[in-house]
Design a protein around this motif. Structure first.
Motif, short mmCIF file in Angstrom:
data_model
loop_
_atom_site.label_atom_id
_atom_site.label_comp_id
_atom_site.label_asym_id
_atom_site.label_seq_id
_atom_site.Cartn_x
_atom_site.Cartn_y
_atom_site.Cartn_z
N ALA A 83 -4.43 89.55 27.89
CA ALA A 83 -3.48 90.57 28.30
C ALA A 83 -3.77 91.87 27.58
O ALA A 83 -3.90 91.90 26.36
CB ALA A 83 -2.05 90.11 27.98
N ASP A 119 4.07 81.46 22.29
CA ASP A 119 3.28 80.34 22.78
C ASP A 119 2.45 79.69 21.69
O ASP A 119 2.14 78.51 21.75
CB ASP A 119 2.36 80.79 23.93
CG ASP A 119 1.47 81.95 23.53
OD1 ASP A 119 1.78 82.65 22.55
OD2 ASP A 119 0.45 82.18 24.22
N SER A 177 0.63 84.05 16.88
CA SER A 177 1.23 85.22 17.52
C SER A 177 2.64 85.46 17.00
O SER A 177 3.03 86.60 16.75
CB SER A 177 1.26 85.04 19.04
OG SER A 177 -0.03 84.97 19.58
N ASN A 191 4.82 85.61 25.45
CA ASN A 191 4.01 84.72 26.29
C ASN A 191 4.73 83.40 26.61
O ASN A 191 4.08 82.40 26.94
CB ASN A 191 2.65 84.42 25.67
CG ASN A 191 1.69 85.60 25.82
OD1 ASN A 191 1.78 86.37 26.76
ND2 ASN A 191 0.78 85.74 24.87
N ARG A 211 8.68 81.79 28.42
CA ARG A 211 9.87 82.13 29.20
C ARG A 211 11.01 81.21 28.80
O ARG A 211 10.82 80.22 28.10
CB ARG A 211 9.59 81.96 30.70
CG ARG A 211 8.31 82.56 31.19
CD ARG A 211 8.26 84.06 31.07
NE ARG A 211 9.12 84.72 32.04
CZ ARG A 211 9.21 86.04 32.16
NH1 ARG A 211 8.51 86.82 31.36
NH2 ARG A 211 9.99 86.58 33.07
N TYR A 255 10.93 89.72 27.31
CA TYR A 255 9.66 89.03 27.46
C TYR A 255 8.51 90.01 27.26
O TYR A 255 8.53 91.13 27.78
CB TYR A 255 9.54 88.40 28.85
CG TYR A 255 10.61 87.38 29.16
CD1 TYR A 255 10.63 86.15 28.51
CD2 TYR A 255 11.59 87.64 30.11
CE1 TYR A 255 11.61 85.21 28.78
CE2 TYR A 255 12.58 86.72 30.38
CZ TYR A 255 12.59 85.51 29.72
OH TYR A 255 13.55 84.58 29.98
N TYR A 256 7.49 89.57 26.52
CA TYR A 256 6.32 90.41 26.26
C TYR A 256 5.06 89.56 26.33
O TYR A 256 5.07 88.36 26.06
CB TYR A 256 6.40 91.05 24.87
CG TYR A 256 7.62 91.91 24.65
CD1 TYR A 256 7.66 93.22 25.08
CD2 TYR A 256 8.74 91.38 24.02
CE1 TYR A 256 8.79 94.01 24.88
CE2 TYR A 256 9.88 92.15 23.82
CZ TYR A 256 9.89 93.47 24.26
OH TYR A 256 11.01 94.23 24.07
N SER A 257 3.97 90.23 26.70
CA SER A 257 2.66 89.58 26.65
C SER A 257 1.68 90.38 25.81
O SER A 257 0.57 89.92 25.53
CB SER A 257 2.09 89.39 28.06
OG SER A 257 1.93 90.64 28.71
#
Length: 612
Positions: A138, A418, A422, A470, A472, A490-492
């Protein structure tokens, strides 16, 4: 010997003796070290205007203050030393190869790829592994740590090399630092068209003191490429190319076109052979480090581990940080099952009861019971350290000061991601945000996996925002969040999360306002009205008049009245929202009636100043 009383409390007096405590120790822990009554230490802390219970985790600074008052020297044991002492209590030596010299066997070098963002680290690993990892990232930024092993031919011999892929964004500096500590050699990637950049220097600082470096001068095929310039720039940082009389190997490559990749791998092997004695005992119980970890919906907790010594086998009992379990299966970088992994071998491990943190050490022990005990003690230690980092509650003594200053505001966050690396990197970046002393950020909980109902419940009870990186929210959690109005973001891409949270923190600061002049009008006539009071017939000389705007009345250059409001504004017989320069209007100023001809009505509004 009893000390002179501290606030009327008699305590043992130190003579400069060293007291060793772990992060997050309590007053009871301290009392045991100095043979004192914990209740007495509580009383001393009250005299020092600190409200602390005997069993509560205490910040290191608070313990330091207490030790100084009593004549002791406080030494906070590092996490590594603490872990070493814990393992020694189980008769386990971590970080040492067992056996004699003849038991040590050659092992592959472990390599970390470092460098500035966008200089091609992921594309280089992509070229080495012949897989298209870069397309799945991403924002074009590597955000997980992975480990891979490849083989190359050097002088007619097949040689293995293990690569650890460290993330490229600056927020992952802590992960990069950890990568350097678990590494034998670092490849420093520098783009030939950009040269040395800030993150190049940061990566160099992480690795230079610990490991040999091979420089990969990438993008030699693009316009403006100047490999010679890169060599000159790195000379200033102590990396002198062999062709300039130094001992650092530089290889000009193009990761995009796959140019000179074999020469780079050969340089890594030659540097390892020349500078390092890479040997380990494959026959002992395995030890190593967790490179990454995540929660898989179907297979449970999974960790990518790097075996540093010994051989890890399916069926072994392991403790990985504060997680434990029995190795149910192992997968290599291609997803194939393996039964054992020797020194320098990275594998994906299945069978853990929970998700460990990236960088946690792992050990093989005799049985599941021992693994569980080690994991539980590590978990308790980390929990105490976390509680100690939390700000102390406001005491009655300083509550009035906090109220007088406008109170303490804070933003509570729950972070779910995830993979643990991170989550850790995002937390590290967020706690370093600097938006002044008026506001603080608290990480109430962090974890790996989807956002659950328990996360939403915690957010409800603490007015927290949930950050999903990453991941939900699960179905029931999403329904609960919508029903209760819990804010879930939410972020990626990590820097987007950081920017939004920083903006939210700044929003908690008391707003600063500035006065903005709207216009002024001259009173030409005053009309008396039994219903509205005095009505000023005016002509707008500059700017505009606006209904409900703030106003002041000026007479002969002096302010007669402040904090007025234009409550009525008319053009002829019609109500008006605003009247601009050059037009006439009728104005009422609420209950204020002291209006005279030639007075000036000045209007303005208060606008919030943006925080820098």
């Amino acid at each position: 010997m009893q000390a002179p009383s501290i606030g009327g409390v008699m305590l043992p007096r130190g003579n400069g003796q060293t007291v060793r405590l772990s992060h997050g120790a309590s007053l009871t822990d301290f009392a045991e070290k100095i043979n004192a009554n914990p209740a007495a230490l509580v009383s001393v802390m009250l005299n020092l205007e600190q409200m602390v219970t005997a069993t509560q985790s205490v910040p290191d600074e608070t313990l330091q203050l207490l030790a100084d008052e009593m004549g002791f020297v406080l030494e906070i044991v590092s996490r590594d030393d603490e872990d070493r002492e814990l393992l020694e209590s189980f008769d386990i030596e971590f970080g040492e190869d067992e056996g004699d010299e003849e038991d040590l066997m050659s092992r592959p070098p472990v390599v970390t790829v470092m460098g500035h963002v966008d200089h091609g680290k992921t594309r280089l690993l992509d070229a080495i592994r012949k897989t298209n990892v870069v397309a799945g990232e991403a924002g074009g930024i590597t955000q997980h740590i992975g480990a891979y092993q490849v083989t190359t031919e050097v002088n007619g011999e097949e040689r293995a090399i293990t690569f650890i892929d460290t993330p490229g964004h600056e927020a992952f500096s802590a992960m990069r630092a950890r990568g350097a500590k678990s590494t034998d050699i670092a490849i420093l990637v520098v783009a030939a068209n950009d040269g040395v950049m800030p993150q190049t220097v940061e990566a160099l600082n992480h690795a230079q003191a610990a490991v040999p470096i091979v420089v990969a001068v990438n993008k030699i095929d693009v316009e403006g490429a100047d490999p010679t310039k890169v060599r000159g720039q790195l000379t200033e940082f102590g990396l002198v190319a062999e062709e300039y009389g130094g001992d650092t190997m530089f290889v000009d490559i193009s990761a995009r076109q796959g140019l000179n990749i074999d020469q780079l791998l050969e340089a890594v092997v030659l540097t390892a052979d020349a500078s390092l004695d890479l040997r380990a005992n494959p026959e002992q119980d395995a030890q190593g480090i967790a490179i990454e970890a995540h929660l898989d919906k179907g297979r449970g907790a999974m960790a990518t581990v790097l075996v540093q010594r010994g051989t890890l086998r399916v069926g072994d009992s392991v403790a990985v940080g504060d997680a434990h379990g029995r190795v149910r299966a192992m997968l290599d970088e291609n997803g194939k099952n393996v039964l054992e992994a020797g020194p320098s071998r990275p594998v994906l491990l299945l069978g853990l009861t929970s998700v460990p943190r990236a960088g946690d050490s792992f050990i093989v022990v005799d049985d599941d019971r021992t693994a569980r005990q080690i994991a539980e003690k590590r978990s308790a230690r980390d929990r105490n350290a976390m509680f100690a980092r939390r700000p102390m509650r406001i005491s009655l003594e300083n509550l009035d000061k906090a109220i007088a200053a406008g109170g303490i505001q804070q933003l509570n966050l729950i972070i779910k991601g995830d993979v643990s690396g991170s989550v850790e990197a995002l937390e590290d970046a967020l706690v370093k945000l600097d938006v002044g002393e008026e506001v603080e950020l608290r990480i109430l909980h962090r974890g790996v996996g989807a956002i659950t109902e328990s996360d939403v419940d915690l957010a409800m009870g603490s007015e927290a925002i949930i950050i999903g990186f990453n991941v939900r929210a699960e179905g029931r959690a999403r329904t609960a969040a919508d029903r209760e109005g819990v804010d879930v973001r939410y972020y990626s891409i990590i820097y987007q999360a950081i920017e939004e949270i920083e903006a939210a923190l700044k929003g908690l600061l008391k707003p600063e306002y500035e006065e903005v002049r709207l216009g002024s009008a001259e009173v030409r006539e005053v009309f008396r009205s039994s219903k509205f009071g005095n009505i000023a017939g005016v002509i707008v000389r500059e700017g505009l008049l606006r209904r409900n705007a703030k106003a002041r009345l000026i007479r002969d250059g002096k302010v007669v009245a402040e904090t007025l409001t234009i409550e009525g504004l008319r053009r002829f017989k019609d109500d008006a929202t605003e009247v601009r320069e050059g037009f006439e209007a009728g104005v009422t100023l609420g209950s204020f009636n002291d209006i005279k001809v030639d007075d000036v009505i000045e209007t303005y509004e208060m606008r919030e100043k943006p925080r820098g």
